[in-house]
Scaffold this active site. Structure first.
Site, PDB file in Angstrom:
ATOM      1  N   ASN A  95       0.866  -1.179   0.000  1.00 36.86           N
ATOM      2  CA  ASN A  95       0.000   0.000   0.000  1.00 36.86           C
ATOM      3  C   ASN A  95       0.903   1.230   0.000  1.00 36.86           C
ATOM      4  OD1 ASN A  95      -1.762   2.064   0.570  1.00 36.86           O
ATOM      5  ND2 ASN A  95      -2.343   1.327   2.614  1.00 36.86           N
ATOM      6  N   LYS A  99       0.059   4.296  -0.181  1.00 40.49           N
ATOM      7  CA  LYS A  99      -0.596   5.446   0.485  1.00 40.49           C
ATOM      8  C   LYS A  99      -0.419   6.729  -0.348  1.00 40.49           C
ATOM      9  CE  LYS A  99      -0.032   3.199   4.901  1.00 40.49           C
ATOM     10  NZ  LYS A  99       0.038   3.340   6.345  1.00 40.49           N
ATOM     11  N   HIS A 143      -9.309   0.507   5.321  1.00 39.43           N
ATOM     12  CA  HIS A 143      -8.012   0.701   5.983  1.00 39.43           C
ATOM     13  C   HIS A 143      -8.224   1.559   7.235  1.00 39.43           C
ATOM     14  CE1 HIS A 143      -3.928   2.059   6.747  1.00 39.43           C
ATOM     15  NE2 HIS A 143      -3.526   1.005   6.060  1.00 39.43           N
ATOM     16  N   GLU A 180      -6.716   3.987   8.354  1.00 43.13           N
ATOM     17  CA  GLU A 180      -6.632   5.439   8.123  1.00 43.13           C
ATOM     18  C   GLU A 180      -7.942   5.963   7.559  1.00 43.13           C
ATOM     19  OE1 GLU A 180      -3.028   5.239   5.859  1.00 43.13           O
ATOM     20  OE2 GLU A 180      -1.965   4.636   7.682  1.00 43.13           O
ATOM     21  N   GLU A 201      -4.904  -5.684  10.751  1.00 41.93           N
ATOM     22  CA  GLU A 201      -3.892  -4.661  10.967  1.00 41.93           C
ATOM     23  C   GLU A 201      -4.172  -3.960  12.288  1.00 41.93           C
ATOM     24  OE1 GLU A 201      -2.109  -3.303   6.991  1.00 41.93           O
ATOM     25  OE2 GLU A 201      -3.913  -2.125   7.302  1.00 41.93           O
ATOM     26  N   GLY A 243       2.679   1.750  10.866  1.00 41.44           N
ATOM     27  CA  GLY A 243       3.583   2.893  10.696  1.00 41.44           C
ATOM     28  C   GLY A 243       4.302   3.287  11.974  1.00 41.44           C
ATOM     29  N   SER A 283       3.836  -2.680  10.300  1.00 41.31           N
ATOM     30  CA  SER A 283       5.300  -2.662  10.411  1.00 41.31           C
ATOM     31  C   SER A 283       5.948  -3.978   9.982  1.00 41.31           C
ATOM     32  CB  SER A 283       5.722  -2.264  11.838  1.00 41.31           C
ATOM     33  OG  SER A 283       5.239  -0.966  12.138  1.00 41.31           O
TER      34      SER A 283
HETATM   35  C1  PEP Z   1      -0.574  -0.238   6.266  1.00 42.15           C
HETATM   36  O1  PEP Z   1      -0.664   0.937   6.026  1.00 42.15           O
HETATM   37  O2  PEP Z   1      -1.468  -1.007   5.885  1.00 42.15           O
HETATM   38  C2  PEP Z   1       0.582  -0.691   7.019  1.00 42.15           C
HETATM   39  C3  PEP Z   1       0.572  -1.903   7.490  1.00 42.15           C
HETATM   40  O3  PEP Z   1       1.622   0.189   7.178  1.00 42.15           O
HETATM   41  P1  PEP Z   1       3.084  -0.128   7.796  1.00 42.15           P
HETATM   42  O4  PEP Z   1       3.577  -1.362   7.115  1.00 42.15           O
HETATM   43  O5  PEP Z   1       3.882   1.076   7.484  1.00 42.15           O
HETATM   44  O6  PEP Z   1       2.887  -0.355   9.272  1.00 42.15           O
END
Ligand code: PEP
Length: 250
Positions: A9, A11, A94, A96, A166, A172, A212
């Site tokens: 992703n 973003k 997601h 976000e 997630e 992040g 992460s």
């Molecule tokens: C994500 O945005 O779906 C995500 C898992 O980000 P990151 O890998 O940066 O934690």
């Protein structure tokens, strides 16, 4: 042997030129990848990246879509527009989108149903906040997101859906759920799916982990019996970090 679904992703990052460069590097680096791989650039780069991944083993995904086919919806992107560009998968719900843009389970469910009706394969994201986890509400929150997100999805369509677990506190932040903790939540999601669809479809469901994921923790996470792939944010922005994640078995 299992195969895994590894998704990146991107973003709100990268110009069109930068996106094309990254897509070209991934096409070059992932030619022998054993796993299913998807990349989701920004909407503005989809068309150019589509040209790069056409005919390769990399699936083109979008990061979101509007809940309608067309009409007076300023700023939204229709699944028809995504299909027009060669998009085959779409990330929905997601964290976000849920937390910064207040998307509800009902809205996300509408998008999941519309994506399926239009032939786009949805990745339904679910996950708890740290507060929810610490209050002992993890299962209630994640269970409800799965049930609400899949409301009305027929058993015959379930194979087209991926769930991405997630934990919001791991996105992040550099904090990863331990493989054991992540696997336990994946097992719980499978139990919820079993209650909705029966054991066989629940067992067959692809459940990605996101939060992460990095080259040095991917193999350990993927070794867990209920983890079927990864949804990667930060580490998906460079071929040097995403390719080793996607190629973790090579
Ligand atoms: C994500 O945005 O779906 C995500 C898992 O980000 P990151 O890998 O940066 O934690």
């Amino acid at each position: 042997m299992r195969s895994y679904y590894m998704a990146g992703n991107w973003k709100m990052h990268k110009t069109v030129a930068e996106s094309v460069a990254l897509a070209k590097a991934l096409v070059a680096g992932l030619g022998n990848c054993k796993e299913r791989v998807m990349i989701a650039p920004a909407f503005t780069a989809l068309s150019a990246v589509a040209e790069v991944v056409k005919g390769t083993n990399i699936i083109l995904g979008a990061q979101n879509m509007g809940p309608e086919l067309q009409g007076a919806h300023t700023g939204e992107i229709s699944p028809l527009m995504l299909k027009d560009l060669g998009v085959a998968a779409v990330i929905l719900g997601h964290s976000e989108r849920r937390h910064s843009y207040l998307e509800t389970d009902a809205l996300i469910n509408k998008k999941v149903l519309l994506a399926l009706a239009q032939g786009l394969d949805p990745i339904l994201c679910v996950g708890e906040t740290l507060e929810e986890r610490e209050a002992g509400n993890l299962e209630a929150v994640v269970g409800a997101q799965v049930k609400e997100g899949l409301k009305g999805v027929a058993a015959s369509e379930l194979g087209k859906v991926t769930i991405a677990y997630e934990p919001v506190w791991a996105i992040g932040t550099g904090k990863t759920a331990t493989p054991e903790d992540a696997d336990a939540v994946h097992a719980y999601i499978r139990k919820v799916l079993g209650g909705m669809y029966g054991d066989a479809p629940a067992k067959a469901m692809c459940i990605q982990y996101g939060g992460s994921v990095k080259p040095d923790n991917a193999a350990e996470l993927m070794a867990k019996p209920n983890i079927d792939g990864a949804l990667v944010g930060g580490a998906a922005l460079k071929a040097e970090t995403f390719a080793p994640i996607a190629m973790f078995r090579s």
